[in-house]
Design an enzyme around this catalytic site. Sequence first.
Site, PDB file in Angstrom:
ATOM      1  N   TRP A 122       0.822  -1.212   0.000  1.00  0.00           N
ATOM      2  CA  TRP A 122       0.000   0.000   0.000  1.00  0.00           C
ATOM      3  C   TRP A 122       0.855   1.260   0.000  1.00  0.00           C
ATOM      4  O   TRP A 122       0.502   2.259  -0.633  1.00  0.00           O
ATOM      5  CB  TRP A 122      -0.991  -0.016   1.162  1.00  0.00           C
ATOM      6  CG  TRP A 122      -2.035  -1.073   0.996  1.00  0.00           C
ATOM      7  CD1 TRP A 122      -2.247  -2.144   1.814  1.00  0.00           C
ATOM      8  CD2 TRP A 122      -3.010  -1.196  -0.064  1.00  0.00           C
ATOM      9  NE1 TRP A 122      -3.281  -2.917   1.327  1.00  0.00           N
ATOM     10  CE2 TRP A 122      -3.758  -2.366   0.186  1.00  0.00           C
ATOM     11  CE3 TRP A 122      -3.293  -0.435  -1.195  1.00  0.00           C
ATOM     12  CZ2 TRP A 122      -4.798  -2.784  -0.654  1.00  0.00           C
ATOM     13  CZ3 TRP A 122      -4.323  -0.860  -2.034  1.00  0.00           C
ATOM     14  CH2 TRP A 122      -5.059  -2.011  -1.765  1.00  0.00           C
TER      15      TRP A 122
ATOM     16  N   ASP B 175      -1.509   6.575   6.313  1.00  0.00           N
ATOM     17  CA  ASP B 175      -2.592   5.713   5.855  1.00  0.00           C
ATOM     18  C   ASP B 175      -2.872   4.739   6.999  1.00  0.00           C
ATOM     19  O   ASP B 175      -2.082   3.838   7.259  1.00  0.00           O
ATOM     20  CB  ASP B 175      -2.142   4.969   4.587  1.00  0.00           C
ATOM     21  CG  ASP B 175      -3.170   3.953   4.104  1.00  0.00           C
ATOM     22  OD1 ASP B 175      -4.239   3.819   4.736  1.00  0.00           O
ATOM     23  OD2 ASP B 175      -2.884   3.290   3.080  1.00  0.00           O
TER      24      ASP B 175
ATOM     25  N   LYS C 219     -12.238  -1.660   6.739  1.00  0.00           N
ATOM     26  CA  LYS C 219     -11.517  -2.621   7.580  1.00  0.00           C
ATOM     27  C   LYS C 219     -11.975  -2.533   9.024  1.00  0.00           C
ATOM     28  O   LYS C 219     -12.474  -3.494   9.570  1.00  0.00           O
ATOM     29  CB  LYS C 219     -10.013  -2.386   7.484  1.00  0.00           C
ATOM     30  CG  LYS C 219      -9.386  -3.116   6.310  1.00  0.00           C
ATOM     31  CD  LYS C 219      -8.960  -2.261   5.197  1.00  0.00           C
ATOM     32  CE  LYS C 219      -8.541  -3.056   3.988  1.00  0.00           C
ATOM     33  NZ  LYS C 219      -7.744  -2.255   3.066  1.00  0.00           N
TER      34      LYS C 219
END
Length: 362
Positions: free
Chosen positions: A102, A173, A197
């Site tokens: 990511w 993030d 999530k």
Amino acid sequence: MARVHNYYAGPAALPLETLEAARDELLDFQGSGVSVMETSHRSKEYDQVHNETIELIKELMGLGDNFKVLLLQGGASLQFAMVPMNLIGPGQSADYILTGAWSQSAIKEAKIIANARVAATTEKDGVFRSIPKQSDLELDPNAAYCHLTSNNTIFGTQYRQFPDTNGVPLVADMSSDILSREFDPAPFGLIYAGAQKNLGPAGLAIVVIRNDMLEKVNKGLPTFLSYTTHADKNSLFNTPPCFTIYMTNKVLNWIKKRGGVEAMEAENIAKGKLIYGAIDGSNGFYRNNIPHKDRSLMNVVFRLTSEQLEKKFVAEALEASFVGVKGHRSVGGIRVSMYNANGLDSIKDVVDFMNDFAAKNG
Ligand SMILES: *Cc1c(COP(=O)(O)O)cnc(C)c1O
């Protein structure tokens, strides 16, 4: 009704009582005679949900009035682009710490837009198994910000302690560990997270931005892509994802009722002890070769001694009602994602299954 143990990495399990509450008011939201999906985003019913959601995020994260909370769309992935677009000024560059797939995606987008440099990477032969030490960072003191991924959903690593950037604002993030533990928000100029999530259903990205960063936002951006637009309009510039925000509101209230982030953190630590204990105590049947200090409490990844055995593990887990334990397609192996909604009891059950499986196949 058969609800199974759900260990998907995202979209992921939601607390059962939030789903039940949504079911109970699906047809008639608070006596309005319509579903929350059917009401105007300017109605007083929705307005209350919207503002309470923002307030709960501030309260649970311990954010002062120098932070604004934005409710946006486009997932974490759009933030990979919006962050550099808004925050890297003319002639400036930003630092990125690479700890997984990511963060690689984040820097790829940043480089399309402006200058971005790698301040550290833990990549080795295409995989990432650790979080860099403070002394490994080559920081640019003039960087617009320093970006990191707080929890690496695919590789199963997580920051325990955030780096010291000597005043350069951190941008994080936190898609896969937001509201899972307490931390000091002061050094963060911006935090973003896709909701699917640890917060709610897909379709929402939360952005927390510090006021001094908001003041520095680049001018001349397309209206929708500027943080200023959404900050000025309280995230009601256009139609927000009302139902996703409503579900997120339910999850936030659930966290608050259970004792807030402090209680979530205590339970997440207990869950980690249990499952990593089972891995480390398996005499090499299960293997996780991440330094203990960098192990994720959200996504637990491990290998068995062969891919064949891993296939068998996944198949038997499914039979025993444990879904979503297959590792990310890019890395293989097993991954048990245990966000806030997966309580200690659920982890006890999967650990019992792991111990049984090891005893039978070891
Ligand atoms: C899942 C994930 C993303 C991608 O999120 P989208 O909302 O699908 O764009 C980004 N970063 C991290 C850390 C993630 O876990």
